[in-house]
Design an enzyme around this catalytic site. Structure first.
Site, short mmCIF file in Angstrom:
data_model
loop_
_atom_site.label_atom_id
_atom_site.label_comp_id
_atom_site.label_asym_id
_atom_site.label_seq_id
_atom_site.Cartn_x
_atom_site.Cartn_y
_atom_site.Cartn_z
N HIS A 196 0.86 -1.19 0.00
CA HIS A 196 0.00 0.00 0.00
C HIS A 196 0.89 1.24 0.00
O HIS A 196 1.84 1.32 0.78
CB HIS A 196 -0.89 -0.02 1.25
CG HIS A 196 -1.97 1.01 1.22
ND1 HIS A 196 -1.73 2.35 1.43
CD2 HIS A 196 -3.30 0.89 0.99
CE1 HIS A 196 -2.88 3.01 1.33
NE2 HIS A 196 -3.84 2.15 1.06
N CYS A 234 -3.67 2.47 -4.72
CA CYS A 234 -4.62 3.26 -3.93
C CYS A 234 -4.67 4.67 -4.51
O CYS A 234 -3.74 5.46 -4.33
CB CYS A 234 -4.20 3.28 -2.46
SG CYS A 234 -5.32 4.29 -1.46
N HIS A 263 -7.49 0.07 -4.56
CA HIS A 263 -8.35 0.85 -3.66
C HIS A 263 -8.79 2.05 -4.47
O HIS A 263 -7.95 2.91 -4.79
CB HIS A 263 -7.57 1.36 -2.46
CG HIS A 263 -7.24 0.33 -1.43
ND1 HIS A 263 -6.52 0.62 -0.29
CD2 HIS A 263 -7.56 -0.98 -1.34
CE1 HIS A 263 -6.40 -0.47 0.45
NE2 HIS A 263 -7.01 -1.46 -0.16
N ASP A 307 -12.99 2.48 -1.65
CA ASP A 307 -12.22 2.84 -0.46
C ASP A 307 -13.07 3.80 0.38
O ASP A 307 -14.28 3.90 0.19
CB ASP A 307 -10.87 3.42 -0.90
CG ASP A 307 -9.80 3.25 0.17
OD1 ASP A 307 -10.10 2.73 1.25
OD2 ASP A 307 -8.65 3.66 -0.08
N HIS A 308 -12.43 4.47 1.27
CA HIS A 308 -13.13 5.30 2.25
C HIS A 308 -14.42 5.93 1.70
O HIS A 308 -14.38 6.61 0.68
CB HIS A 308 -12.24 6.45 2.71
CG HIS A 308 -10.92 5.98 3.23
ND1 HIS A 308 -9.92 6.84 3.57
CD2 HIS A 308 -10.45 4.74 3.45
CE1 HIS A 308 -8.88 6.14 3.99
NE2 HIS A 308 -9.18 4.86 3.92
N TYR A 321 -15.33 4.08 6.85
CA TYR A 321 -15.77 2.70 6.67
C TYR A 321 -17.24 2.45 7.04
O TYR A 321 -17.59 1.42 7.60
CB TYR A 321 -14.83 1.75 7.44
CG TYR A 321 -13.49 1.68 6.74
CD1 TYR A 321 -13.33 0.90 5.61
CD2 TYR A 321 -12.41 2.45 7.17
CE1 TYR A 321 -12.11 0.85 4.92
CE2 TYR A 321 -11.19 2.42 6.49
CZ TYR A 321 -11.06 1.61 5.37
OH TYR A 321 -9.87 1.58 4.68
C1 DNO Z 1 -6.81 3.07 5.59
C2 DNO Z 1 -6.20 1.96 4.87
C3 DNO Z 1 -4.83 1.62 5.40
C4 DNO Z 1 -4.37 0.33 4.79
C5 DNO Z 1 -2.97 -0.06 5.19
C6 DNO Z 1 -2.54 -1.29 4.45
O1 DNO Z 1 -7.99 3.23 5.50
O2 DNO Z 1 -6.14 2.21 3.51
O3 DNO Z 1 -4.88 1.53 6.78
O4 DNO Z 1 -5.23 -0.70 5.20
O5 DNO Z 1 -2.08 0.96 4.94
O6 DNO Z 1 -1.50 -1.88 5.12
#
Ligand code: DNO
Length: 346
Positions: A196, A234, A263, A307-308, A321
């Site tokens: 990531h 990401c 992501h 993602d978020h 989340y």
């Molecule tokens: C946050 C996530 C990160 C991710 C880590 C992977 O929302 O994108 O915490 O899970 O960096 O190791």
């Protein structure tokens, strides 16, 4: 692509049956959460988690994260033990059918924001980052949204001190050492590692960063060329750095078959940083259409997750989340993929 959804197992207030009802979501991305970083995840616990997920009609092929112990990032002698444990975790996860592990190599904090609930004009709220606010903080007395429970002030000061003289190059060497040790195990058990990127992709509090740009990624991949050494693409993390050209990065790494997990989320820039928005292109500054189109064009066949999300419709869930906005994100992304895939076949 395989659409997935992050699920925090028993700690999550969102249920597997809710996730199963989101169209086209085939699996969850999860972890065994209550094992201290660096220790071995018991195979039976992994299998129990998998059984529960499978019984809900979902798969468990992606783990996010198997965290890397700070001693490995610091390059301490005890890394020898922690890397053996990490390899055992890869083996145990493979035995449970896991195909991809998302991890990061960020010292101390694996993401940083200054506000977890920035309220937008429409009443929704989301995470945001303001660099001026970071600069105002007293590094020896840090209190950061989302991190106060993870470290005591004493631990945090100790860790910041441990990294004080570490250069970016040294951190990169420690990452390469880690990869050289684990990738043969990944090859043996057919588990892809997906690093990531740094979030945000610049140094904060003097901590070194080594996965922030295309140049960084090229160095990581050329040092350990195995295809099992790959990336979590990401968009929000890389995209926070305006120097990152996301479409050309998607093109390069999807073409190299390095993107094992994506992501996909959008952000909007401010003078001093950024805030997280709804997923569609028109809601932020990232061209989600162009990014997805580039992935499809390169025959990307990895895992994807929205993602978020924002907190919307009165939901007040773990920042980033909640259920609603991530489900909207999944639907939007499904539509983008279908539209682009079908138009390309024609
Ligand atoms: C946050 C996530 C990160 C991710 C880590 C992977 O929302 O994108 O915490 O899970 O960096 O190791």
């Amino acid at each position: 692509m395989k659409m997935t959804f992050r699920w925090y197992a028993d700690k999550d207030s969102i249920t597997l049956s809710q996730i199963k009802q989101i169209p086209n979501v085939s699996g969850v991305v999860t972890a065994v959460y209550d094992v201290p970083v660096g220790e071995i995840w018991d195979l039976n616990r992994i299998l129990t988690l998998k059984k529960k997920i499978n019984e809900s009609g979902l798969s468990m092929e992606v783990i996010e994260s198997v965290p890397v112990h700070e001693d490995i990032k610091l390059g301490l002698p005890s890394r020898e033990l922690y890397v053996q444990n990490y390899k055992k975790n890869i083996e145990n996860l493979a035995k449970a059918g896991v195909k991809c592990i998302c991890y990061n190599f960020m010292p101390v904090f694996d993401w940083l924001r200054t506000d977890l609930k920035r309220v937008a004009v429409d009443g929704s709220n989301s995470l945001s980052y303001n660099h001026d606010e970071i600069l105002k903080l007293d590094v020896h007395n840090l209190s950061l949204p989302g991190w106060d429970e993870s470290y005591s002030k004493f631990e945090l000061n100790g860790l910041l001190n441990d990294y004080k003289n570490m250069s970016k190059q040294q951190l990169l060497e420690n990452l390469i050492w880690f990869l050289k040790n684990i990738i043969p195990t990944c090859e043996e058990y057919d588990v892809k590692m997906a690093i990531h990127p740094d979030d945000p992709p610049w140094n904060v509090f003097g901590l070194p960063r080594t996965v922030s740009s295309s140049k960084d990624l090229d160095e990581i991949f050329s040092a350990v060329p195995s295809i099992y050494n790959g990336l979590t693409f990401c968009t929000g993390s890389l995209g926070a750095g305006k120097f990152n050209e996301l479409v050309s990065m998607a093109n390069k790494y999807a073409n190299q078959n390095r993107i094992h997990f994506a992501h996909l989320r959008n952000i909007a820039y401010t003078d001093k940083g950024f805030y997280e928005t709804a997923h569609p292109t028109e809601c932020g500054d990232l061209d989600m259409f162009a990014i997805v189109k580039t992935l499809v064009k390169n025959k990307f066949n990895g895992y994807v997750r929205p993602d978020h999300g924002r907190n919307i419709w009165g939901e007040n869930k773990k920042p980033g989340y909640g259920l609603y906005d991530r489900a909207l994100g999944a639907c939007y992304l499904n539509g983008l993929f279908e539209g682009i895939e079908k138009s390309m076949v024609k």
